[in-house]
Write a protein that holds these residues in place. Sequence first.
Motif, PDB file in Angstrom:
ATOM      1  N   ALA A 228       0.831  -1.206   0.000  1.00  0.00           N
ATOM      2  CA  ALA A 228       0.000   0.000   0.000  1.00  0.00           C
ATOM      3  C   ALA A 228       0.864   1.254   0.000  1.00  0.00           C
ATOM      4  CB  ALA A 228      -0.928  -0.004   1.222  1.00  0.00           C
ATOM      5  N   GLN A 229       1.970   1.209   0.710  1.00  0.00           N
ATOM      6  CA  GLN A 229       2.875   2.363   0.763  1.00  0.00           C
ATOM      7  C   GLN A 229       3.437   2.677  -0.624  1.00  0.00           C
ATOM      8  OE1 GLN A 229       6.678   1.699   2.670  1.00  0.00           O
ATOM      9  NE2 GLN A 229       6.693   3.770   3.521  1.00  0.00           N
ATOM     10  N   VAL A 230       3.897   1.647  -1.316  1.00  0.00           N
ATOM     11  CA  VAL A 230       4.473   1.854  -2.650  1.00  0.00           C
ATOM     12  C   VAL A 230       3.431   2.432  -3.604  1.00  0.00           C
ATOM     13  CG1 VAL A 230       5.410   0.665  -4.666  1.00  0.00           C
ATOM     14  CG2 VAL A 230       6.234   0.070  -2.378  1.00  0.00           C
ATOM     15  N   LEU A 231       2.202   1.943  -3.499  1.00  0.00           N
ATOM     16  CA  LEU A 231       1.143   2.380  -4.415  1.00  0.00           C
ATOM     17  C   LEU A 231       0.485   3.682  -3.968  1.00  0.00           C
ATOM     18  CD1 LEU A 231      -0.518  -1.081  -5.116  1.00  0.00           C
ATOM     19  CD2 LEU A 231       1.123   0.153  -6.543  1.00  0.00           C
ATOM     20  N   GLY A 232       0.699   4.092  -2.716  1.00  0.00           N
ATOM     21  CA  GLY A 232       0.135   5.351  -2.228  1.00  0.00           C
ATOM     22  C   GLY A 232      -1.320   5.289  -1.860  1.00  0.00           C
ATOM     23  N   VAL A 233      -1.789   4.117  -1.402  1.00  0.00           N
ATOM     24  CA  VAL A 233      -3.193   3.962  -1.053  1.00  0.00           C
ATOM     25  C   VAL A 233      -3.325   3.706   0.446  1.00  0.00           C
ATOM     26  CG1 VAL A 233      -3.201   1.462  -1.514  1.00  0.00           C
ATOM     27  CG2 VAL A 233      -5.345   2.743  -1.666  1.00  0.00           C
ATOM     28  N   PRO A 234      -4.328   4.264   1.127  1.00  0.00           N
ATOM     29  CA  PRO A 234      -4.565   3.922   2.527  1.00  0.00           C
ATOM     30  C   PRO A 234      -4.943   2.447   2.650  1.00  0.00           C
ATOM     31  CG  PRO A 234      -5.765   5.912   1.932  1.00  0.00           C
ATOM     32  CD  PRO A 234      -5.260   5.312   0.662  1.00  0.00           C
ATOM     33  N   ILE A 235      -4.812   1.889   3.848  1.00  0.00           N
ATOM     34  CA  ILE A 235      -5.113   0.478   4.045  1.00  0.00           C
ATOM     35  C   ILE A 235      -5.664   0.256   5.453  1.00  0.00           C
ATOM     36  CG2 ILE A 235      -2.755  -0.067   4.779  1.00  0.00           C
ATOM     37  CD1 ILE A 235      -3.090  -2.806   3.405  1.00  0.00           C
ATOM     38  N   TYR A 236      -6.575  -0.712   5.564  1.00  0.00           N
ATOM     39  CA  TYR A 236      -7.230  -1.046   6.831  1.00  0.00           C
ATOM     40  C   TYR A 236      -6.959  -2.515   7.106  1.00  0.00           C
ATOM     41  CZ  TYR A 236     -11.322  -1.558  10.026  1.00  0.00           C
ATOM     42  OH  TYR A 236     -12.183  -1.798  11.087  1.00  0.00           O
ATOM     43  N   ILE A 237      -6.323  -2.808   8.256  1.00  0.00           N
ATOM     44  CA  ILE A 237      -5.990  -4.180   8.629  1.00  0.00           C
ATOM     45  C   ILE A 237      -7.042  -4.687   9.597  1.00  0.00           C
ATOM     46  CG2 ILE A 237      -4.211  -5.727   9.509  1.00  0.00           C
ATOM     47  CD1 ILE A 237      -3.318  -4.141   7.061  1.00  0.00           C
ATOM     48  N   VAL A 238      -7.742  -5.754   9.217  1.00  0.00           N
ATOM     49  CA  VAL A 238      -8.813  -6.277  10.064  1.00  0.00           C
ATOM     50  C   VAL A 238      -8.244  -7.195  11.148  1.00  0.00           C
ATOM     51  CG1 VAL A 238     -10.417  -6.151   8.118  1.00  0.00           C
ATOM     52  CG2 VAL A 238      -9.329  -8.337   8.667  1.00  0.00           C
ATOM     53  N   HIS A 239      -9.040  -7.413  12.171  1.00  0.00           N
ATOM     54  CA  HIS A 239      -8.764  -8.292  13.321  1.00  0.00           C
ATOM     55  C   HIS A 239      -7.278  -8.470  13.658  1.00  0.00           C
ATOM     56  CE1 HIS A 239      -8.220 -11.235  10.173  1.00  0.00           C
ATOM     57  NE2 HIS A 239      -9.486 -11.634  10.112  1.00  0.00           N
ATOM     58  N   VAL A 240      -6.646  -7.375  14.031  1.00  0.00           N
ATOM     59  CA  VAL A 240      -5.255  -7.413  14.494  1.00  0.00           C
ATOM     60  C   VAL A 240      -5.219  -8.174  15.823  1.00  0.00           C
ATOM     61  CG1 VAL A 240      -3.298  -6.017  15.254  1.00  0.00           C
ATOM     62  CG2 VAL A 240      -4.734  -5.235  13.351  1.00  0.00           C
ATOM     63  N   SER A 241      -4.408  -9.229  15.895  1.00  0.00           N
ATOM     64  CA  SER A 241      -4.460 -10.086  17.078  1.00  0.00           C
ATOM     65  C   SER A 241      -3.147 -10.200  17.829  1.00  0.00           C
ATOM     66  CB  SER A 241      -4.914 -11.506  16.679  1.00  0.00           C
ATOM     67  OG  SER A 241      -3.862 -12.228  16.052  1.00  0.00           O
ATOM     68  N   CYS A 242      -2.070  -9.579  17.323  1.00  0.00           N
ATOM     69  CA  CYS A 242      -0.772  -9.838  17.936  1.00  0.00           C
ATOM     70  C   CYS A 242       0.125  -8.608  17.877  1.00  0.00           C
ATOM     71  CB  CYS A 242      -0.092 -11.022  17.252  1.00  0.00           C
ATOM     72  SG  CYS A 242       0.293 -10.744  15.507  1.00  0.00           S
ATOM     73  N   LYS A 243       1.180  -8.657  18.685  1.00  0.00           N
ATOM     74  CA  LYS A 243       2.141  -7.558  18.742  1.00  0.00           C
ATOM     75  C   LYS A 243       2.783  -7.308  17.390  1.00  0.00           C
ATOM     76  CE  LYS A 243       4.893  -9.130  21.847  1.00  0.00           C
ATOM     77  NZ  LYS A 243       6.094  -9.173  22.727  1.00  0.00           N
ATOM     78  N   GLU A 244       3.080  -8.385  16.665  1.00  0.00           N
ATOM     79  CA  GLU A 244       3.795  -8.239  15.401  1.00  0.00           C
ATOM     80  C   GLU A 244       3.009  -7.399  14.388  1.00  0.00           C
ATOM     81  OE1 GLU A 244       5.609 -11.720  17.477  1.00  0.00           O
ATOM     82  OE2 GLU A 244       3.613 -10.859  17.270  1.00  0.00           O
ATOM     83  N   SER A 245       1.714  -7.643  14.294  1.00  0.00           N
ATOM     84  CA  SER A 245       0.886  -6.840  13.387  1.00  0.00           C
ATOM     85  C   SER A 245       0.772  -5.405  13.886  1.00  0.00           C
ATOM     86  CB  SER A 245      -0.514  -7.449  13.267  1.00  0.00           C
ATOM     87  OG  SER A 245      -0.502  -8.600  12.478  1.00  0.00           O
ATOM     88  N   LEU A 246       0.566  -5.259  15.187  1.00  0.00           N
ATOM     89  CA  LEU A 246       0.455  -3.922  15.758  1.00  0.00           C
ATOM     90  C   LEU A 246       1.732  -3.122  15.534  1.00  0.00           C
ATOM     91  CD1 LEU A 246      -0.943  -1.770  17.465  1.00  0.00           C
ATOM     92  CD2 LEU A 246      -0.153  -2.983  19.517  1.00  0.00           C
ATOM     93  N   GLU A 247       2.880  -3.775  15.684  1.00  0.00           N
ATOM     94  CA  GLU A 247       4.153  -3.089  15.465  1.00  0.00           C
ATOM     95  C   GLU A 247       4.285  -2.624  14.016  1.00  0.00           C
ATOM     96  OE1 GLU A 247       6.818  -6.082  16.791  1.00  0.00           O
ATOM     97  OE2 GLU A 247       6.601  -5.568  18.925  1.00  0.00           O
ATOM     98  N   ALA A 248       3.832  -3.446  13.067  1.00  0.00           N
ATOM     99  CA  ALA A 248       3.888  -3.049  11.654  1.00  0.00           C
ATOM    100  C   ALA A 248       3.006  -1.835  11.394  1.00  0.00           C
ATOM    101  CB  ALA A 248       3.468  -4.222  10.776  1.00  0.00           C
ATOM    102  N   ILE A 249       1.821  -1.832  11.998  1.00  0.00           N
ATOM    103  CA  ILE A 249       0.896  -0.702  11.836  1.00  0.00           C
ATOM    104  C   ILE A 249       1.478   0.552  12.478  1.00  0.00           C
ATOM    105  CG2 ILE A 249      -1.353   0.197  12.566  1.00  0.00           C
ATOM    106  CD1 ILE A 249      -2.387  -2.730  12.349  1.00  0.00           C
ATOM    107  N   THR A 250       1.974   0.404  13.698  1.00  0.00           N
ATOM    108  CA  THR A 250       2.512   1.557  14.431  1.00  0.00           C
ATOM    109  C   THR A 250       3.697   2.169  13.695  1.00  0.00           C
ATOM    110  OG1 THR A 250       1.813   0.546  16.524  1.00  0.00           O
ATOM    111  CG2 THR A 250       3.450   2.309  16.647  1.00  0.00           C
ATOM    112  N   ARG A 251       4.601   1.324  13.212  1.00  0.00           N
ATOM    113  CA  ARG A 251       5.770   1.809  12.478  1.00  0.00           C
ATOM    114  C   ARG A 251       5.344   2.601  11.245  1.00  0.00           C
ATOM    115  NH1 ARG A 251       8.119  -2.633  12.354  1.00  0.00           N
ATOM    116  NH2 ARG A 251       7.341  -3.413  10.358  1.00  0.00           N
ATOM    117  N   ALA A 252       4.380   2.066  10.502  1.00  0.00           N
ATOM    118  CA  ALA A 252       3.926   2.751   9.287  1.00  0.00           C
ATOM    119  C   ALA A 252       3.244   4.077   9.619  1.00  0.00           C
ATOM    120  CB  ALA A 252       2.977   1.840   8.511  1.00  0.00           C
ATOM    121  N   ARG A 253       2.455   4.098  10.668  1.00  0.00           N
ATOM    122  CA  ARG A 253       1.766   5.338  11.045  1.00  0.00           C
ATOM    123  C   ARG A 253       2.775   6.394  11.493  1.00  0.00           C
ATOM    124  NH1 ARG A 253      -3.644   5.449  11.859  1.00  0.00           N
ATOM    125  NH2 ARG A 253      -3.467   6.838  13.663  1.00  0.00           N
TER     126      ARG A 253
END
Length: 486
Positions: A228-253
């Motif tokens: 999504a970053q390369v293409l320049g589009v917003p993205i919504y990640i459903v049912h985040v269940s773990c630290k690893e996903s949250l860390e990816a989201i937090t880093r990108a934000r």
Amino acid sequence: MSLLIKGGTVVTADQTMRADVYCADGRIAAVGEALDVPAGAEVIDAGGALVMPGGIDPHTHMQLPFMGTVTSEDFESGTAAALAGGTTSIIDFVIPDPQQPLMDAFRTWRGWAEKSVADYGFHVAVTWWDDSVHADMGTLVRDEGVNSFKHFMAYKGAIMAPDEVLVRSFERALELGAMPTVHAENGELVWTLQQKIKERGFTGPEGHPLSRPPEVEGEAANRAIRIAQVLGVPIYIVHVSCKESLEAITRARLEGQRVFGEVLAGHLVVDDSVYRHPDWDTAAAYVMSPPFRSKEHQAALWKGLQSGNLQTTATDHCCFCADQKRMGLGDFTKIPNGTAGVEDRMAVLWHHGVNAGRMTPSEFVAATSANAAKIFNIYPRKGAITPGADADLVVWDPKASRTISAKTHHQKIDFNIFEGMTVEGSAAVTVSAGEVVWKNGSLDVRTGRGRYVKRPNFSPMFEALGKLAARTAPTPVDRKLPTAAE
């Protein structure tokens, strides 16, 4: 038809104030004290209670054909259960089969949903790609009010979208001003781990979380976010269940990327010990994807919600009864994935969030309604208490106590993942489109009263992203090209 909710404390995502709320013709007509209302209006006494926007569950699966069966909850029973818990709108999912035209699937789901008793909308999944999918996405956005498209990175051999489909669909969503959403699990890794774990003799429900460790979710979330970053589009990640996903989201934000994260009520309070329950049926009842995680991940998810890196709460309401779950006896990969929760989300989040000091009442409103309405472009029609908004409201009794049980819930399933949990705070009255539909522990609904809610696309946001991309794009280098002789 008019209704006056009198004597309560109005709580929105922005403020708390003492006010009455007057509703007429399905909309909020006035908010304030000592309102001048016509004689004959129905009056609800909200003294000692809070008046909040009705909940929006942005992730449900009613009447879903999946893994060789169909969920036990249809649109009528599911939306009725939602109203009993204070949720007045859902966004469900149209999931086409591979090679099925998107519009054909959309029409099928619209037909199923006509019996809904609460308002609803749809995300539409992109499970394959050709020129017809490209065209149908345009029709869905322009004519049908769909502004989000779902992509499953899991379920290899069924509905999994490979990276090529993600890239093409994300590009098309950007053109249309629509939001890509993603179920982030590395499907190839899940499939490989499933085979290895069965070979080691793990065939029961305990094998399910072993085959879907946090790393496979974190990898997929990061991959989708970077695409999504390369293409320049917003993205919504459903049912985040773990630290690893949250860390990816937090880093990108933190890098300035527009990434939104959703967390399920179940993932905040149910831990992975449930898969080791000695009773097979009980353990299997909790099988969903991503699976429930350890308490360490729960603590991280709460912090993600508190910090604003996770914005919405949902349920992934997808009901399968015990006889359906038993399709996976002897092979955990065949247990239909899904649990319930649409009726209990609000109470569970209030009890473990507000009562526990993790959230303020206004933050609760943001996480249960306003943020979803904003992200999916139906605010302030939904998620707000302001003149002109839909009269979707819940009169919330913060002191009411109840014990959650499958014996008393309205969900069409024989198990409740929150079974035996006592919660303080619940919906005393639910108002949908200006009608009192839940009061004194009783539903008063009629088949088909729910409305399909069209969601406009996001043109202004996407135009801004396009301008930003144009400003940051490098200038092509004008250089001399070698000749054939050289």
